[in-house]
Scaffold this motif. Structure first.
Motif, short mmCIF file in Angstrom:
data_model
loop_
_atom_site.label_atom_id
_atom_site.label_comp_id
_atom_site.label_asym_id
_atom_site.label_seq_id
_atom_site.Cartn_x
_atom_site.Cartn_y
_atom_site.Cartn_z
N PRO A 71 7.15 -56.01 -19.85
CA PRO A 71 6.93 -54.50 -19.61
C PRO A 71 8.21 -53.73 -19.66
O PRO A 71 9.22 -54.32 -19.29
CB PRO A 71 6.04 -54.34 -18.63
CG PRO A 71 5.59 -55.97 -18.16
CD PRO A 71 6.60 -56.81 -18.66
N LYS B 280 11.00 -51.13 -18.82
CA LYS B 280 11.80 -50.91 -17.45
C LYS B 280 12.49 -49.65 -17.63
O LYS B 280 12.76 -49.27 -18.41
CB LYS B 280 12.53 -52.19 -17.18
CG LYS B 280 12.06 -53.55 -16.81
CD LYS B 280 12.85 -54.55 -16.33
CE LYS B 280 12.17 -55.79 -15.93
NZ LYS B 280 12.79 -56.74 -15.19
N ALA C 174 16.92 -48.46 -12.66
CA ALA C 174 16.17 -49.00 -11.58
C ALA C 174 16.91 -49.64 -10.61
O ALA C 174 16.87 -49.36 -9.36
CB ALA C 174 14.90 -49.91 -12.01
N ALA C 175 17.77 -50.63 -10.87
CA ALA C 175 18.58 -51.08 -9.94
C ALA C 175 19.61 -50.34 -9.14
O ALA C 175 19.57 -50.50 -7.86
CB ALA C 175 19.72 -52.39 -10.72
N ALA C 176 19.90 -49.42 -9.76
CA ALA C 176 20.99 -48.41 -8.87
C ALA C 176 19.77 -47.22 -8.30
O ALA C 176 20.19 -46.82 -6.99
CB ALA C 176 21.84 -47.53 -9.86
N GLY C 177 18.65 -47.35 -8.67
CA GLY C 177 17.75 -46.33 -7.73
C GLY C 177 17.98 -44.87 -7.88
O GLY C 177 17.48 -44.09 -7.29
N THR D 235 17.35 -35.13 -7.57
CA THR D 235 16.79 -36.26 -7.18
C THR D 235 15.47 -36.54 -7.35
O THR D 235 14.66 -37.40 -7.54
CB THR D 235 17.16 -36.60 -5.62
OG1 THR D 235 16.52 -35.67 -4.92
CG2 THR D 235 18.75 -36.58 -5.23
N ARG E 86 14.15 -38.60 -10.33
CA ARG E 86 13.67 -40.18 -9.87
C ARG E 86 12.38 -40.46 -10.20
O ARG E 86 12.00 -41.42 -10.57
CB ARG E 86 14.26 -40.50 -8.62
CG ARG E 86 15.79 -40.56 -8.38
CD ARG E 86 16.07 -40.70 -7.13
NE ARG E 86 17.65 -40.41 -6.90
CZ ARG E 86 18.40 -40.74 -5.88
NH1 ARG E 86 17.92 -41.64 -5.02
NH2 ARG E 86 19.69 -40.30 -6.02
N GLY E 87 11.55 -39.67 -9.45
CA GLY E 87 10.22 -39.57 -9.50
C GLY E 87 9.46 -39.27 -11.06
O GLY E 87 8.53 -40.07 -11.40
N MET E 88 10.17 -38.29 -11.45
CA MET E 88 9.82 -37.93 -12.96
C MET E 88 10.13 -38.79 -13.62
O MET E 88 8.99 -39.08 -14.77
CB MET E 88 10.35 -36.61 -13.36
CG MET E 88 10.08 -35.33 -12.50
SD MET E 88 10.99 -34.00 -12.73
CE MET E 88 10.42 -33.12 -14.61
N ALA F 31 10.20 -42.24 -13.14
CA ALA F 31 9.75 -43.38 -12.65
C ALA F 31 8.17 -43.32 -12.90
O ALA F 31 7.45 -44.55 -13.25
CB ALA F 31 9.66 -43.54 -11.27
N TYR F 32 7.54 -42.16 -13.26
CA TYR F 32 6.30 -41.86 -13.55
C TYR F 32 6.00 -42.41 -14.86
O TYR F 32 5.03 -42.89 -15.52
CB TYR F 32 5.87 -40.53 -13.68
CG TYR F 32 4.59 -40.15 -14.35
CD1 TYR F 32 3.62 -40.20 -13.82
CD2 TYR F 32 4.92 -39.46 -15.36
CE1 TYR F 32 2.33 -39.94 -14.54
CE2 TYR F 32 3.75 -39.09 -16.43
CZ TYR F 32 2.60 -39.28 -15.90
OH TYR F 32 1.45 -38.96 -16.68
N LEU G 136 6.69 -45.02 -16.17
CA LEU G 136 6.00 -46.63 -16.06
C LEU G 136 4.32 -46.49 -15.80
O LEU G 136 3.71 -47.37 -16.28
CB LEU G 136 6.58 -47.20 -15.11
CG LEU G 136 8.12 -47.56 -14.96
CD1 LEU G 136 8.62 -48.45 -13.95
CD2 LEU G 136 8.35 -48.40 -16.21
#
Lengths: 215, 215
Positions: A104, A106, A110-113, A185, A188-190, A192-193, A195
């Motif tokens: 899928p 990615k 992501a790793a750094a967050g 910050t 991050r959510g915008m 990550a959405y 996915l």
């Protein structure tokens, strides 16, 4: 108003088209100033539309849209030039997606967050980065009326007046609800959405979708 | 039907309450079989409600809800016992959130890029894991009618009949639209969405919110 659009893909073209249709002056920028897609876009659009290198588009715009793919963002912005972007509002529409074969998609952040928008802001601290429109497909960005009901878009950034300017522009695009999610910050959510968006799109067999936040 | 609910927090209590209100037999499980919250819940709820250790709740339920916090999930499920869960539907309602001091919340799965639901499935391969309801706050999980309009919830999992059973249960809870997002890798999106949900909640100053997917 004068806009620079960095990127000649579906997203760049959708944003440039919408800005031009609203009567704004738009310069589309590409890596190669002779890029045939950018030239063709300017020729077809006529009058106030022009094309050039990333640096030409960045220098031209009072507000600049970053519409290149996420993995190219930093390189594209370096080509656009720090001095050409200084103090300007930079709308980051991109997503930090990578597509590993047989797995899928990615987020390469992501790793750094963190988020791509924050990386862009760190690269260009004197630019006013606003994350926006990365949560919808290109053809909806300037045309929310294509959906069957009201939906929301979001802005995030560290500069209040910059967010207000982008919010005003999103309303020009037709978005009735623009939710300010706070500082950068929130990107991050915008990001990550995406996915979840990818799974919505697969389940519903369309990219023509968006969400409405209901209370 | 008989349900086990692992966890005595707000989520466990909300799920256990709703199941009991629908006439189901519910056993709430805690680390300590004498957990006062679980005992009090069973006493207040009466008749078909009971309390015990995680293992008691897992053995009792035909369907088991994992409602502990994400960081405790694997430990809680080990305490619940592989043999007590074998072949059963396990509904994972949890989120892999961590709250680093002075920084925005993160997903503790981010570096690996997987999901907590997949980690649970890998820990218990003979269990039928379905991710669901992690995208709404506890008080809405069983009561979507508290919102002002229709919204969506989602299921993901590798076992079709298990997802069908959970979907039916979600309809009993009152959810009219339950979108099947595919195999358990979709939990990556459902869990990552929490980063956006947290910003929605901060911007709107309420946790009483959910999204509707609009086409």
């Amino acid at each position: 108003m004068k806009f620079g659009v960095l990127g000649t893909g579906m997203v760049g073209e959708a944003i440039a088209d919408r800005l031009a249709s609203l009567g704004h002056e738009v310069r589309m920028g590409a890596r190669d100033p002779g890029n045939p897609k950018a030239r063709a876009w300017a020729a077809q659009t006529g009058g106030r539309a022009s094309a050039g290198a990333f640096a030409d588009a960045a220098a031209f715009g009072e507000v600049v849209f970053h519409c290149a793919r996420g993995s190219a963002a930093i390189e594209v912005l370096r080509a656009a030039g720090r001095e050409n972007l200084r103090g300007k509002v930079l709308v980051d529409v991109s997503n930090p997606l990578e597509f590993p074969p047989g797995a899928p998609p990615k987020l390469f952040t992501a790793a750094a967050g963190d988020s791509l928008a924050e990386r862009i802001q760190a690269e260009l601290p004197e630019v006013r980065v606003v994350k926006a429109l990365n949560t919808v497909t290109a053809s909806l960005m300037g045309h929310p009326e294509k959906l069957s009901g009201e939906t929301d878009v979001f802005v995030a950034g560290n500069d209040g007046p910059a967010k207000a300017k982008v919010t005003e522009l999103l309303r020009e695009f037709g978005w009735k609800s623009v939710l300010d999610l706070g500082d950068l910050t929130a990107a991050r959510g915008m990001e990550a959405y995406l996915l979840l968006w990818l799974r919505f799109s697969a389940a519903l067999k369309t990219a023509q979708l968006n969400i409405q936040v209901v209370r």
